[in-house]
Design a protein around this motif. Structure first.
Motif, PDB file in Angstrom:
ATOM      1  N   TYR A 244       0.847  -1.200   0.000  1.00 30.77           N
ATOM      2  CA  TYR A 244       0.000   0.000   0.000  1.00 30.77           C
ATOM      3  C   TYR A 244       0.886   1.255   0.000  1.00 30.77           C
ATOM      4  O   TYR A 244       0.651   2.209  -0.756  1.00 30.77           O
ATOM      5  CB  TYR A 244      -0.913   0.018   1.223  1.00 30.77           C
ATOM      6  CG  TYR A 244      -2.000  -1.024   1.207  1.00 30.77           C
ATOM      7  CD1 TYR A 244      -3.080  -0.932   0.327  1.00 30.77           C
ATOM      8  CD2 TYR A 244      -1.966  -2.107   2.087  1.00 30.77           C
ATOM      9  CE1 TYR A 244      -4.091  -1.893   0.320  1.00 30.77           C
ATOM     10  CE2 TYR A 244      -2.964  -3.072   2.089  1.00 30.77           C
ATOM     11  CZ  TYR A 244      -4.016  -2.961   1.200  1.00 30.77           C
ATOM     12  OH  TYR A 244      -5.009  -3.912   1.192  1.00 30.77           O
ATOM     13  N   GLU A 258      -4.518  12.251  -4.704  1.00 29.11           N
ATOM     14  CA  GLU A 258      -5.613  11.674  -3.919  1.00 29.11           C
ATOM     15  C   GLU A 258      -5.434  10.168  -3.766  1.00 29.11           C
ATOM     16  O   GLU A 258      -5.644   9.610  -2.682  1.00 29.11           O
ATOM     17  CB  GLU A 258      -6.958  12.006  -4.572  1.00 29.11           C
ATOM     18  CG  GLU A 258      -7.346  13.465  -4.462  1.00 29.11           C
ATOM     19  CD  GLU A 258      -7.395  13.954  -3.014  1.00 29.11           C
ATOM     20  OE1 GLU A 258      -7.906  13.201  -2.154  1.00 29.11           O
ATOM     21  OE2 GLU A 258      -6.923  15.072  -2.739  1.00 29.11           O
ATOM     22  N   GLN A 259      -5.033   9.512  -4.880  1.00 30.59           N
ATOM     23  CA  GLN A 259      -4.816   8.065  -4.795  1.00 30.59           C
ATOM     24  C   GLN A 259      -3.604   7.739  -3.919  1.00 30.59           C
ATOM     25  O   GLN A 259      -3.613   6.758  -3.179  1.00 30.59           O
ATOM     26  CB  GLN A 259      -4.631   7.494  -6.207  1.00 30.59           C
ATOM     27  CG  GLN A 259      -5.940   7.508  -7.013  1.00 30.59           C
ATOM     28  CD  GLN A 259      -5.707   7.541  -8.508  1.00 30.59           C
ATOM     29  OE1 GLN A 259      -5.338   8.584  -9.046  1.00 30.59           O
ATOM     30  NE2 GLN A 259      -5.923   6.420  -9.173  1.00 30.59           N
ATOM     31  N   THR A 262      -4.787   8.019  -0.349  1.00 28.13           N
ATOM     32  CA  THR A 262      -5.617   6.868   0.020  1.00 28.13           C
ATOM     33  C   THR A 262      -4.749   5.669   0.394  1.00 28.13           C
ATOM     34  O   THR A 262      -5.030   4.964   1.381  1.00 28.13           O
ATOM     35  CB  THR A 262      -6.545   6.493  -1.148  1.00 28.13           C
ATOM     36  OG1 THR A 262      -7.411   7.599  -1.416  1.00 28.13           O
ATOM     37  CG2 THR A 262      -7.370   5.263  -0.833  1.00 28.13           C
ATOM     38  N   ASN A 263      -3.689   5.441  -0.362  1.00 28.44           N
ATOM     39  CA  ASN A 263      -2.827   4.286  -0.092  1.00 28.44           C
ATOM     40  C   ASN A 263      -1.988   4.479   1.162  1.00 28.44           C
ATOM     41  O   ASN A 263      -1.793   3.537   1.939  1.00 28.44           O
ATOM     42  CB  ASN A 263      -1.949   4.004  -1.306  1.00 28.44           C
ATOM     43  CG  ASN A 263      -2.667   3.166  -2.345  1.00 28.44           C
ATOM     44  OD1 ASN A 263      -2.609   1.940  -2.328  1.00 28.44           O
ATOM     45  ND2 ASN A 263      -3.389   3.826  -3.243  1.00 28.44           N
ATOM     46  N   ASN A 265      -2.899   6.222   3.694  1.00 29.64           N
ATOM     47  CA  ASN A 265      -3.868   6.053   4.781  1.00 29.64           C
ATOM     48  C   ASN A 265      -4.131   4.576   5.059  1.00 29.64           C
ATOM     49  O   ASN A 265      -4.239   4.160   6.217  1.00 29.64           O
ATOM     50  CB  ASN A 265      -5.180   6.762   4.434  1.00 29.64           C
ATOM     51  CG  ASN A 265      -5.052   8.276   4.461  1.00 29.64           C
ATOM     52  OD1 ASN A 265      -4.131   8.822   5.073  1.00 29.64           O
ATOM     53  ND2 ASN A 265      -5.978   8.963   3.798  1.00 29.64           N
ATOM     54  N   LYS A 266      -4.235   3.795   3.984  1.00 26.55           N
ATOM     55  CA  LYS A 266      -4.508   2.365   4.148  1.00 26.55           C
ATOM     56  C   LYS A 266      -3.334   1.672   4.834  1.00 26.55           C
ATOM     57  O   LYS A 266      -3.533   0.825   5.724  1.00 26.55           O
ATOM     58  CB  LYS A 266      -4.769   1.730   2.784  1.00 26.55           C
ATOM     59  CG  LYS A 266      -5.116   0.247   2.847  1.00 26.55           C
ATOM     60  CD  LYS A 266      -6.415  -0.013   3.595  1.00 26.55           C
ATOM     61  CE  LYS A 266      -6.788  -1.497   3.587  1.00 26.55           C
ATOM     62  NZ  LYS A 266      -8.035  -1.757   4.330  1.00 26.55           N
TER      63      LYS A 266
END
Length: 699
Positions: A244, A258-259, A262-263, A265-266
């Motif tokens: 991730y 943004e992507q 998101t990663n 954060n994951k």
């Protein structure tokens, strides 16, 4: 008057980008358990394993109670303790097992694993080495010792162990993955790729080699292939936070923020203590201008692991970027305290010291960084800049040459050396280096601009134009190139083209004083004095102490016969630059016009003191002496003018007038003849007739 040239000196690696971290992990980490004599105990996080552990622990306790010399019982209980995270009890049991059976390879191996988990790497290496002495074919010992050597950046020793592991078990994917990581660190990308591919072929369901290969593709800029591998790693093991994080890096490189977020954060969701993702997310927030969130992430990374030097280093970079130098220095200092051989921390600390004028501190840190990383061209380049700033030109050129020797394909290094040569007045060497920089990077607009300026100084205007045109073609918004091209058009009296470039520069940079100054000069040459004044006023508004513009505006007022306003500007120019001979000369001319001859004499004397061969000052002073009937002094000045410029007809004419007045008729005739010939050659019919009239009176 001092020329105004727009050179570009790039800030070369002043502040590196905030670091981003990929997750590279060996397949077998030191905290795993190895037992070649019995099956691996299940992970104690599962309920079943806890029951089994409880049962087996009672059995081992009972066995030891019945037979205190049972080495196997101590060994097996040590395995259970380690599985439960009770490292000290595990160590005690492994120590006892070894005491009772000094040839128990499994005890050495598993004690090494405990030391590895505790970060006691040298003790772990000692135990793995003992295991190998007792059993040279112990696969796990080679694999785990290679792991530590890899972490310690002892890559040759790591390779030796992974090669042995592969020889012992050529069908195990793990040593191929790990050896691939060593090759990756050594930038042997083809060999690394071969090993990652082999690991995947042997075990296509293991996520680790996909993650490793994805990192390689990421480093090579093959983002789609990297994404495919990270996606596969996540598919195989959705609970692994590493891919991730790494997939987030790909998106970051692709500016898909943004992507990327998101990663990151994951990865943090899966492992809230994963330092790298906090640092990477912090770097992303910094780029997005979300400084509070960025700082919060850097702080969190340090809170999670306060002993990790590069966390402080990264926070230092953040403060450095935002010019908070005290905080940046504090973080670099802490990074160095934790890791005394941290070359980058010394380098960036040197950059701050250099910036704030603490040159000796900067030099000390550059020297240390170079000692730690002698193959870094950028370190020599930065130290060369410092030596140049200190006017230690001999050492500067040594460092620039060394930087090029280390990295002969780096356009920036040639560019920097070209700037040095240009400052030293060696135009040909500067041209050669700018040309080399352009060959290495044909899109290098700053190199075109600066090479164009060298041609401009050499009066090779067509070549200069070609370079400025190329820079503008590559990047139409390049302000400096528009200004410099405009100056050439101005030189060529192509005033409309010059104005078009200056207008474009002002459109692109409305507060850039040099653009207004250059346009004002062109308006002046077109005798558009009001427009010139408007531009010079704007320059003074933007840069009140810009000496050139006061001189220029004063000259416009002089041409308009606004002498008092002109005096204000020339006085200001002299206040800013007390040794500006041209300002004294112009002020002297005004005093002459106002018949304030003593003040004019003071200024012309000052000009001659500053520039002994300034022809106009000698001529003007000679005219005052002439008016004051100080003929000997006037003659001396006119004669000096003639020595400096044998084509100055007025000096001959005026000297002839004095010779005539003093009765030196033959000398006067010679001077009037000379002046007449010069006026005739120069097409000055009025003055030519004056000379003829004087000759008629004397003959």
């Amino acid at each position: 008057m001092f020329k105004n040239q727009t050179y570009i000196e790039k800030n070369r690696q002043r502040i590196p980008s905030l670091l981003v971290y990929i997750s590279l992990f060996l397949t077998l980490m030191g905290c795993s358990l190895s037992n070649s004599t019995e099956p691996t105990i299940k992970n104690s996080s599962s309920p079943e394993a806890k029951v089994v552990s409880s049962i087996t622990m009672d059995s081992y306790d009972k066995a030891i109670e019945l037979n205190p010399n049972d080495a196997d019982a101590y060994f097996n209980r040590g395995v259970v303790y380690h599985q439960q995270g009770k490292c000290e009890q595990a160590l005690a049991d492994f120590n006892k097992a070894i005491e009772l059976n000094p040839k128990n390879t499994d005890a050495y191996l598993n004690r090494g694993n405990v030391y590895n988990c505790q970060g006691k790497y040298q003790q772990a290496i000692t135990d793995y080495t003992k295991t190998i002495e007792l059993n040279p074919n112990n696969f796990n010992a080679h694999l785990k010792r290679g792991d530590i050597y890899y972490q310690q950046e002892k890559y040759e020793q790591a390779l030796a162990d992974f090669n042995k592991a592969i020889k012992l078990n050529p069908n195990d994917s793990n040593p191929y993955n790990n050896r691939g990581l060593v090759y990756y660190k050594q930038k042997k990308y083809e060999q690394a790729l071969t090993d990652f591919n082999k690991a995947i072929k042997l075990n296509p369901n293991d996520s680790n080699p996909y993650n490793s290969r994805g990192n390689l593709y990421l480093d090579l800029g093959k983002y789609e292939q990297a994404l495919a591998d990270f996606n596969k790693a996540i598919e195989l093991n959705p609970d692994d936070y590493n891919p991730y994080n790494n997939r987030g890096l790909v998106y970051y490189k692709q500016k898909k923020y943004e992507q990327a977020l998101t990663n990151y954060n994951k990865a943090i969701e899966v492992n809230p203590n994963f330092v790298h993702s906090y640092k990477n997310r912090g770097a992303l927030y910094s780029d997005l201008g979300k400084y509070e969130q960025a700082l919060a992430d850097f702080n969190k990374a340090i809170k999670v692991n306060p002993n990790l030097a590069n966390s402080y280093y990264n926070r230092g970079l953040f403060y450095h970027k935002h010019k908070e130098y005290e905080q940046a220095l504090a973080n670099y200092n802490q990074a160095i305290k934790l890791e005394p051989n941290y070359a980058n921390a010394y380098y960036n600390r040197a950059e701050i010291s250099n910036h704030i004028g603490q040159y000796q501190k900067a030099l000390n840190d550059y020297n240390t960084a170079i000692k730690l990383n002698p193959n870094s061209s950028s370190l020599y380049l930065s130290r060369g800049h410092l030596y140049k700033k200190q006017k230690n030109y001999q050492q500067a050129i040594i460092d620039y040459n060394k930087a090029i020797e280390l990295n002969p394909n780096d356009a920036d290094t040639y560019y920097s050396r070209a700037i040095f040569y240009n400052h030293q007045g060696d135009s040909e060497k500067a041209l050669a280096d700018y040309t080399q920089a352009i060959q290495l990077n044909p899109e290098f607009i700053a190199a075109y601009n600066n090479r164009g300026l060298v041609y401009y100084k050499q009066k090779k205007y067509e070549q200069a134009l070609a370079d400025f045109n190329q820079a503008i073609q590559i990047y139409p918004y390049f302000v400096f190139a528009h200004i410099n091209r405009g100056k050439i058009y101005d030189k060529q009296r192509k005033y409309e083209q010059a104005l078009a470039d200056f207008n474009k520069a002002i459109q692109l940079a409305p507060n850039y004083a040099s653009a207004y100054y250059s346009r004002g000069r062109t308006y002046y040459k077109q005798e558009k004095y009001e427009q010139a004044l408007a531009d010079f006023n704007k320059v003074i508004q933007l840069k009140p102490n810009y000496v050139n513009v006061h001189y220029r505006r004063g000259y416009v007022y002089y041409k308009q016969e606004k002498y008092e306003q002109a005096l204000v500007d020339f006085n200001k120019a002299i206040e800013i630059h007390p040794n500006d001979a041209y300002a004294y000369y112009r002020r002297g001319r005004i005093y002459y016009k106002q018949e304030k001859y003593e003040q004019a004499l003071f200024d012309f004397n000052k000009v001659i003191q500053l520039k002994p061969n300034y022809v106009n000052a000698h001529f003007s002073r000679g005219r005052i002496y002439h008016k004051q009937r100080k003929y000997e002094q006037a003659l001396a000045d006119y004669t000096k003018v003639i020595q400096l410029d044998q084509n100055d007809g007025s000096a001959y004419y005026n000297r002839g007038l004095i010779e005539k007045n003093q009765g030196n008729i033959q000398q006067a005739i010679k001077d009037f003849e000379k002046s007449g010939n010069l006026y005739k050659q120069q097409g000055n019919q009025e003055y030519y007739q004056d000379a003829l009239n004087q000759l008629k009176q004397l003959r």
